[in-house]
Design an enzyme around this catalytic site. Structure first.
Site, PDB file in Angstrom:
ATOM      1  CG  HIS A   1      11.699  11.612  49.882  1.00 45.86           C
ATOM      2  ND1 HIS A   1      11.565  12.312  51.229  1.00 45.86           N
ATOM      3  CD2 HIS A   1      10.760  10.801  49.951  1.00 45.86           C
ATOM      4  CE1 HIS A   1      10.669  11.756  51.845  1.00 45.86           C
ATOM      5  NE2 HIS A   1      10.256  10.546  51.252  1.00 45.86           N
TER       6      HIS A   1
ATOM      7  CB  CYS B   1       9.719  16.460  29.373  1.00 47.20           C
ATOM      8  SG  CYS B   1       8.177  17.087  28.681  1.00 47.20           S
TER       9      CYS B   1
ATOM     10  CG  PHE C   1      11.301  20.217  55.458  1.00 45.48           C
ATOM     11  CD1 PHE C   1      12.064  20.868  54.659  1.00 45.48           C
ATOM     12  CD2 PHE C   1      10.548  19.060  54.874  1.00 45.48           C
ATOM     13  CE1 PHE C   1      12.058  20.813  53.352  1.00 45.48           C
ATOM     14  CE2 PHE C   1      10.424  18.998  53.666  1.00 45.48           C
ATOM     15  CZ  PHE C   1      11.205  19.908  52.769  1.00 45.48           C
ATOM     16  NE  ARG C   2       7.674  17.594  60.079  1.00 45.30           N
ATOM     17  CZ  ARG C   2       7.946  17.102  58.791  1.00 45.30           C
ATOM     18  NH1 ARG C   2       9.257  16.608  58.725  1.00 45.30           N
ATOM     19  NH2 ARG C   2       7.078  16.727  58.207  1.00 45.30           N
TER      20      ARG C   2
HETATM   21  P1  NAD Z   1      12.874  16.576  59.428  1.00 46.11           P
HETATM   22  O1  NAD Z   1      13.269  18.059  59.237  1.00 46.11           O
HETATM   23  O2  NAD Z   1      11.797  16.232  59.797  1.00 46.11           O
HETATM   24  O3  NAD Z   1      13.761  15.993  60.655  1.00 46.11           O
HETATM   25  C1  NAD Z   1      15.182  16.257  60.873  1.00 46.11           C
HETATM   26  C2  NAD Z   1      15.702  15.764  62.183  1.00 46.11           C
HETATM   27  O4  NAD Z   1      17.156  15.696  62.386  1.00 46.11           O
HETATM   28  C3  NAD Z   1      15.149  16.696  63.554  1.00 46.11           C
HETATM   29  O5  NAD Z   1      14.289  15.598  64.367  1.00 46.11           O
HETATM   30  C4  NAD Z   1      16.050  17.327  63.827  1.00 46.11           C
HETATM   31  O6  NAD Z   1      16.066  17.299  65.418  1.00 46.11           O
HETATM   32  C5  NAD Z   1      17.199  16.337  63.674  1.00 46.11           C
HETATM   33  N1  NAD Z   1      18.651  17.214  63.450  1.00 46.11           N
HETATM   34  C6  NAD Z   1      18.745  18.338  62.954  1.00 46.11           C
HETATM   35  N2  NAD Z   1      20.145  18.436  62.844  1.00 46.11           N
HETATM   36  C7  NAD Z   1      20.866  17.561  63.352  1.00 46.11           C
HETATM   37  C8  NAD Z   1      22.129  17.187  63.737  1.00 46.11           C
HETATM   38  N3  NAD Z   1      22.957  17.943  63.297  1.00 46.11           N
HETATM   39  N4  NAD Z   1      22.301  15.845  64.255  1.00 46.11           N
HETATM   40  C9  NAD Z   1      21.320  14.995  64.618  1.00 46.11           C
HETATM   41  N5  NAD Z   1      19.988  15.208  64.320  1.00 46.11           N
HETATM   42  C10 NAD Z   1      19.704  16.506  64.015  1.00 46.11           C
HETATM   43  O7  NAD Z   1      13.859  15.712  58.448  1.00 46.11           O
HETATM   44  P2  NAD Z   1      13.121  14.166  57.611  1.00 46.11           P
HETATM   45  O8  NAD Z   1      12.844  13.314  58.816  1.00 46.11           O
HETATM   46  O9  NAD Z   1      14.196  13.921  56.831  1.00 46.11           O
HETATM   47  O10 NAD Z   1      11.951  14.626  56.789  1.00 46.11           O
HETATM   48  C11 NAD Z   1      11.742  16.072  56.047  1.00 46.11           C
HETATM   49  C12 NAD Z   1      11.589  15.946  54.491  1.00 46.11           C
HETATM   50  O11 NAD Z   1      12.402  16.838  53.919  1.00 46.11           O
HETATM   51  C13 NAD Z   1      12.305  14.480  53.941  1.00 46.11           C
HETATM   52  O12 NAD Z   1      11.430  14.053  53.064  1.00 46.11           O
HETATM   53  C14 NAD Z   1      13.330  14.940  53.231  1.00 46.11           C
HETATM   54  O13 NAD Z   1      13.611  14.373  51.991  1.00 46.11           O
HETATM   55  C15 NAD Z   1      13.373  16.681  53.077  1.00 46.11           C
HETATM   56  N6  NAD Z   1      14.388  17.461  53.001  1.00 46.11           N
HETATM   57  C16 NAD Z   1      15.566  17.105  52.781  1.00 46.11           C
HETATM   58  C17 NAD Z   1      16.653  17.777  52.911  1.00 46.11           C
HETATM   59  C18 NAD Z   1      18.036  17.546  52.290  1.00 46.11           C
HETATM   60  O14 NAD Z   1      18.160  16.655  51.001  1.00 46.11           O
HETATM   61  N7  NAD Z   1      19.299  17.899  52.805  1.00 46.11           N
HETATM   62  C19 NAD Z   1      16.771  19.082  53.482  1.00 46.11           C
HETATM   63  C20 NAD Z   1      15.332  19.378  54.097  1.00 46.11           C
HETATM   64  C21 NAD Z   1      14.418  18.601  53.797  1.00 46.11           C
END
Ligand code: NAD
Length: 250
Positions: free
Chosen positions: A119, A127, A35-36
């Site tokens: 999550h 439904c 996401f970020r």
């Molecule tokens: P986030 O996006 O807030 O943070 C991800 C973190 O991982 C960042 O700090 C980034 O620097 C780091 N990162 C990215 N690639 C990396 C790598 N290869 N190795 C090490 N670090 C790496 O994600 P979050 O904390 O999980 O929170 C976001 C929300 O979004 C969660 O609730 C999640 O459920 C959801 N989400 C899930 C998915 C999925 O299921 N794959 C994808 C996107 C978002």
């Protein structure tokens, strides 16, 4: 504070009850944007809007235009070396539980058994009105057959997947299991989470308050960085494979 895979391996080798907490960053090397990070989903969409309960209720066609291609995208990717390493650590009896914020099911597909999905996940369709449940294949078939792309229940109400939306209650059973695992952990390893989403962001604090130790393997900064025993700012996949190699060598 250490920053090497060897130090992380040593911490895990000493642990009696290690718990892994993962976020979107563990799956970026599988091709799923987080996401970020730069290029992450926040830059293209506002997930708070498209992945929200409000949009699902008020504009299900918009919701499903975002959600439907994501289901196909998530089905087409594979677990990466970081997911595989976490599963291997569980097989060796080091890791007892994996708590994940991810909905992509990649931990289970990599072989992890004790996975708590706080999550929800893409495990089923259901439904909200009559609670009728269908498989993901059936959910997608209903979406694809509908003119507006919205899968509908036999009762007529729009259906959703098991993914928890913004504005929706988190699954109580999973949250309790996550807290239970954190309370029993003497080591928590966080992989790929910015630790900004509550209540999961509180779990490292639970471990530390009970005298446990914390390791974080995440590229960006987190609010817990200064409280870690091991803090690694590298990619999850190669680092976790180096951790496995160090454990084998020891
Ligand atoms: P986030 O996006 O807030 O943070 C991800 C973190 O991982 C960042 O700090 C980034 O620097 C780091 N990162 C990215 N690639 C990396 C790598 N290869 N190795 C090490 N670090 C790496 O994600 P979050 O904390 O999980 O929170 C976001 C929300 O979004 C969660 O609730 C999640 O459920 C959801 N989400 C899930 C998915 C999925 O299921 N794959 C994808 C996107 C978002």
């Amino acid at each position: 504070m250490s920053d090497s895979p060897a130090a992380l391996a040593a911490l895990l080798a000493e642990a009696e009850h290690a718990v892994v907490l993962t976020g979107a960053g563990i799956s970026t090397e599988s091709g799923i944007p987080d996401f970020r990070s730069a290029g992450g989903l926040w830059e293209t969409y506002d997930p708070m809007k498209v992945a929200s309960m409000g949009t699902f209720m008020d504009d299900p066609a918009l919701f499903w235009r975002f959600h439907r291609p994501r289901i196909d995208m998530l089905g087409a990717v594979d677990p990466n070396p970081a997911h595989q390493a976490v599963a291997e650590l569980e097989r060796r009896g080091i890791v007892k539980t994996v708590i994940t914020q991810n909905i992509d099911r990649l931990h289970s597909r990599a072989g992890s058994q004790e996975v708590v999905e706080v999550h929800g996940s893409l495990d089923r369709g259901y439904c909200l009105r009559c609670e009728h449940t269908v498989s993901m294949d059936e959910l997608c078939a209903r979406a694809d057959a509908a003119e507006d792309g919205v899968p509908r229940c036999d009762c007529g109400f729009q259906m959703k997947s098991g993914v928890v939306l913004f504005g929706e209650q988190l699954p109580m059973e999973a949250i309790e299991a996550a807290y239970d695992a954190a309370e029993r952990a003497d080591v928590m390893l966080v992989i790929g989470s910015s630790l900004q989403v509550t209540p999961v962001s509180q779990l490292p604090g639970v471990v530390l308050a009970r005298g446990g130790r914390l390791a974080i393997l995440t590229e960006s900064e987190t609010d817990y960085d200064h409280r870690c025993t091991v803090r690694i700012h590298h990619k999850a996949g190669p680092t976790m494979q180096a951790v496995l190699a160090a454990l084998k060598a020891a």
